[in-house]
Write a protein that holds these residues in place. Sequence first.
Motif, PDB file in Angstrom:
ATOM      1  N   GLY A   1       0.792  -1.227   0.000  1.00 52.34           N
ATOM      2  CA  GLY A   1       0.000   0.000   0.000  1.00 52.34           C
ATOM      3  C   GLY A   1       0.824   1.277   0.000  1.00 52.34           C
ATOM      4  N   ASP A   2       2.137   1.180   0.230  1.00 53.39           N
ATOM      5  CA  ASP A   2       3.001   2.364   0.237  1.00 53.39           C
ATOM      6  C   ASP A   2       3.175   2.931  -1.171  1.00 53.39           C
ATOM      7  N   THR A   3       3.318   4.240  -1.240  1.00 55.07           N
ATOM      8  CA  THR A   3       3.680   4.929  -2.477  1.00 55.07           C
ATOM      9  C   THR A   3       4.867   5.827  -2.162  1.00 55.07           C
ATOM     10  N   VAL A   4       5.967   5.654  -2.921  1.00 54.84           N
ATOM     11  CA  VAL A   4       7.174   6.443  -2.694  1.00 54.84           C
ATOM     12  C   VAL A   4       7.649   7.052  -4.012  1.00 54.84           C
ATOM     13  N   GLU A   5       8.288   8.209  -3.907  1.00 58.34           N
ATOM     14  CA  GLU A   5       8.858   8.859  -5.087  1.00 58.34           C
ATOM     15  C   GLU A   5      10.180   8.191  -5.441  1.00 58.34           C
ATOM     16  N   LEU A   6      10.344   7.850  -6.722  1.00 56.79           N
ATOM     17  CA  LEU A   6      11.591   7.254  -7.210  1.00 56.79           C
ATOM     18  C   LEU A   6      12.461   8.275  -7.921  1.00 56.79           C
ATOM     19  N   LEU A   7      11.867   9.005  -8.860  1.00 51.45           N
ATOM     20  CA  LEU A   7      12.602   9.952  -9.700  1.00 51.45           C
ATOM     21  C   LEU A   7      11.824  11.245  -9.838  1.00 51.45           C
TER      22      LEU A   7
ATOM     23  N   ILE B   1      11.305  -5.491  -2.247  1.00 48.90           N
ATOM     24  CA  ILE B   1      10.595  -6.500  -1.476  1.00 48.90           C
ATOM     25  C   ILE B   1       9.410  -5.812  -0.816  1.00 48.90           C
ATOM     26  N   ILE B   2       8.217  -6.344  -1.097  1.00 44.86           N
ATOM     27  CA  ILE B   2       6.985  -5.808  -0.512  1.00 44.86           C
ATOM     28  C   ILE B   2       6.541  -6.762   0.578  1.00 44.86           C
ATOM     29  N   VAL B   3       6.325  -6.220   1.770  1.00 40.17           N
ATOM     30  CA  VAL B   3       5.890  -7.022   2.920  1.00 40.17           C
ATOM     31  C   VAL B   3       4.532  -6.520   3.399  1.00 40.17           C
ATOM     32  N   GLU B   4       3.845  -7.374   4.149  1.00 39.40           N
ATOM     33  CA  GLU B   4       2.595  -6.964   4.781  1.00 39.40           C
ATOM     34  C   GLU B   4       2.916  -5.982   5.900  1.00 39.40           C
ATOM     35  N   GLU B   5       2.002  -5.106   6.201  1.00 37.89           N
ATOM     36  CA  GLU B   5       2.245  -4.115   7.265  1.00 37.89           C
ATOM     37  C   GLU B   5       2.318  -4.728   8.618  1.00 37.89           C
TER      38      GLU B   5
END
Length: 133
Positions: free
Chosen positions: A42-48, A129-133
Amino acid sequence: MNKIACLLLVFCLLQGCAGTRNSYTSLIEENNDASVLRLNKGDTVELLAIGNGFPGWWGYYPGVISSEPEIASVDCENARSLLPFREPGVLFGGEICNLTAHEKGKTTLYFGNQYVLTVNSYDEKYEVIIVEE
């Protein structure tokens, strides 16, 4: 007064330079021989953040793709920065690319020239790697 006007003009033009902010570098964890980004589902992060401007990109435009878009997808949108000297730029704008983690799993991000970017043709790659919260 003339010098102040010239100085303001130079500052204004410098804000129009092409450039890139690699926001993903602060998210990288070094593990033995691999570089990994860890995110929660569910996370959204800026890459570029890519700034268009002078002198242009001359056939190389930074980009990023995900090997498994169902697990984590990359979305790039046109944007402008309200802060001077910060990409994507005040005058010419640019793009901001975000990574959204959809489900638990692993994927690979490939960074390079957007025009020829594939899983076989890239400049840098990082595991995610995506993990559950």
